[in-house]
Motif scaffolding. Structure first.
Motif, short mmCIF file in Angstrom:
data_model
loop_
_atom_site.label_atom_id
_atom_site.label_comp_id
_atom_site.label_asym_id
_atom_site.label_seq_id
_atom_site.Cartn_x
_atom_site.Cartn_y
_atom_site.Cartn_z
N ASP A 47 0.81 -1.22 0.00
CA ASP A 47 0.00 0.00 0.00
C ASP A 47 0.85 1.28 0.00
O ASP A 47 0.30 2.38 0.01
CB ASP A 47 -0.92 0.03 1.23
CG ASP A 47 -2.04 -0.99 1.14
OD1 ASP A 47 -2.32 -1.47 0.01
OD2 ASP A 47 -2.65 -1.31 2.18
N VAL A 48 2.17 1.13 -0.02
CA VAL A 48 3.04 2.31 0.03
C VAL A 48 2.83 3.24 -1.17
O VAL A 48 2.77 4.47 -0.99
CB VAL A 48 4.52 1.90 0.16
CG1 VAL A 48 5.45 3.09 -0.06
CG2 VAL A 48 4.77 1.28 1.53
N PRO A 49 2.69 2.73 -2.42
CA PRO A 49 2.43 3.66 -3.53
C PRO A 49 1.17 4.50 -3.31
O PRO A 49 1.16 5.70 -3.59
CB PRO A 49 2.30 2.73 -4.73
CG PRO A 49 3.12 1.54 -4.38
CD PRO A 49 2.90 1.35 -2.91
N GLY A 50 0.11 3.89 -2.82
CA GLY A 50 -1.11 4.63 -2.54
C GLY A 50 -0.91 5.65 -1.43
O GLY A 50 -1.45 6.76 -1.49
N PHE A 51 -0.12 5.29 -0.42
CA PHE A 51 0.20 6.24 0.65
C PHE A 51 0.94 7.45 0.09
O PHE A 51 0.63 8.60 0.43
CB PHE A 51 1.05 5.53 1.71
CG PHE A 51 1.67 6.45 2.72
CD1 PHE A 51 0.97 6.88 3.82
CD2 PHE A 51 2.99 6.89 2.56
CE1 PHE A 51 1.54 7.74 4.76
CE2 PHE A 51 3.57 7.73 3.48
CZ PHE A 51 2.84 8.16 4.59
N ARG A 52 1.92 7.19 -0.78
CA ARG A 52 2.70 8.29 -1.35
C ARG A 52 1.87 9.19 -2.26
O ARG A 52 2.24 10.34 -2.51
CB ARG A 52 3.90 7.73 -2.12
CG ARG A 52 4.95 7.10 -1.22
CD ARG A 52 6.03 6.45 -2.04
NE ARG A 52 7.05 5.81 -1.21
CZ ARG A 52 7.90 4.89 -1.64
NH1 ARG A 52 7.86 4.52 -2.92
NH2 ARG A 52 8.78 4.36 -0.83
N ALA A 53 0.75 8.68 -2.75
CA ALA A 53 -0.16 9.51 -3.54
C ALA A 53 -0.95 10.46 -2.65
O ALA A 53 -1.48 11.47 -3.13
CB ALA A 53 -1.12 8.64 -4.35
N GLN A 54 -1.01 10.16 -1.35
CA GLN A 54 -1.72 10.99 -0.39
C GLN A 54 -0.80 11.90 0.40
O GLN A 54 -1.20 12.99 0.82
CB GLN A 54 -2.50 10.09 0.59
CG GLN A 54 -3.54 9.21 -0.06
CD GLN A 54 -4.64 10.03 -0.71
OE1 GLN A 54 -5.19 10.94 -0.09
NE2 GLN A 54 -4.94 9.74 -1.96
N VAL A 55 0.43 11.45 0.60
CA VAL A 55 1.43 12.23 1.37
C VAL A 55 2.60 12.49 0.43
O VAL A 55 3.38 11.59 0.12
CB VAL A 55 1.89 11.46 2.62
CG1 VAL A 55 2.93 12.29 3.39
CG2 VAL A 55 0.70 11.11 3.51
N MET A 56 2.72 13.72 -0.06
CA MET A 56 3.70 14.03 -1.10
C MET A 56 4.78 14.97 -0.58
O MET A 56 4.48 15.98 0.05
CB MET A 56 3.01 14.68 -2.31
CG MET A 56 2.11 13.75 -3.07
SD MET A 56 1.56 14.51 -4.63
CE MET A 56 0.53 13.20 -5.26
N LEU A 57 6.01 14.61 -0.89
CA LEU A 57 7.16 15.44 -0.56
C LEU A 57 7.57 16.27 -1.77
O LEU A 57 7.74 15.74 -2.86
CB LEU A 57 8.33 14.57 -0.11
CG LEU A 57 9.69 15.28 0.06
CD1 LEU A 57 9.61 16.33 1.16
CD2 LEU A 57 10.79 14.28 0.35
#
Length: 224
Positions: A69-79
């Motif tokens: 689920d990390v790719p989906g997380f990174r779509a929500q929390v962006m650096l």
């Protein structure tokens, strides 16, 4: 929404991050301050799950994020990095590229929205035709900001996003991020800014934290 619980990271025998805990709640605007090399960027990268940690947990909405689920997380929390690495193509193609990724399936590129955002930054639609190698450092940062905002994440982690901009452009970026926060009142969003500009801290944050002592401690400060 996002919580770091006792996260730690080492390089050899040296602690880079040690026992850091931080919670980011809906509607918060946090600022991270501290001297260069104190670990602010490392902390942002850990929060975005871009780097591995040696101990502790990153929790999203109360749960540990499974590896798949990390790719989906990174779509929500962006650096948004201070020195973005952009593909060698035009600004418009740079902005279109994320929509080809599986994680953004169901979203599509809205050129008119981008043009409106550019107008708020004092740029015309001619900016879309500029090539990556012709962008200044500040323009690369603006492009990276536009690329993230158009995807409507939940949390933006901003690593000195206005460091190479003049005061007028800085004000435009701050206004753009503020408008993104308020764009959909029913959706709760948050920002974390890394900045060395103490005047900016007062404009963009509701709470301030200091990273110090060899990236070991995180201290909440009272705003002045």
């Amino acid at each position: 929404m996002l919580e770091a619980v006792g996260i730690e990271r080492k390089a050899g025998n040296r602690w880079l991050l040690e026992n850091i805990s931080l919670s980011i709640h809906a509607g918060q605007r946090l600022a991270l301050i501290g001297p260069s090399g104190s670990g602010k960027t490392l902390l942002l990268r850990a929060l975005a799950m871009l780097d591995t940690i040696d101990a502790g947990e990153i929790r999203w909405r109360g749960n540990i994020v499974p590896a798949n689920d990390v790719p989906g997380f990174r779509a929500q929390v962006m650096l948004l990095p201070q020195r973005p690495a952009l593909p060698e193509t035009t600004v418009e193609e740079i902005l279109r590229q994320p929509f080809s990724l599986r994680v953004h399936r169901g979203k599509r590129f809205h050129r008119q929205r981008i043009i409106a955002l550019l107008d708020s930054l004092g740029r015309s639609d001619a900016f879309l035709a500029k090539h990556q190698h012709d962008l200044s450092g500040g323009e690369a940062q603006l492009t990276t900001l536009l690329r993230a905002i158009q995807l409507d994440p939940v949390i933006l982690l901003l690593d000195e996003p206005t460091a190479t901009l003049d005061s007028e452009a800085t004000g435009m970026v701050e206004s753009l991020v503020a408008a993104w926060l308020e764009r959909q009142p029913n959706e709760h969003r948050a920002t974390v800014w890394v900045t060395h500009d103490h005047e900016q801290i007062g404009r963009v944050s509701s709470a301030v934290f200091r990273v110090r002592d060899g990236m070991i401690s995180l201290e909440k400060l009272e705003k002045t």
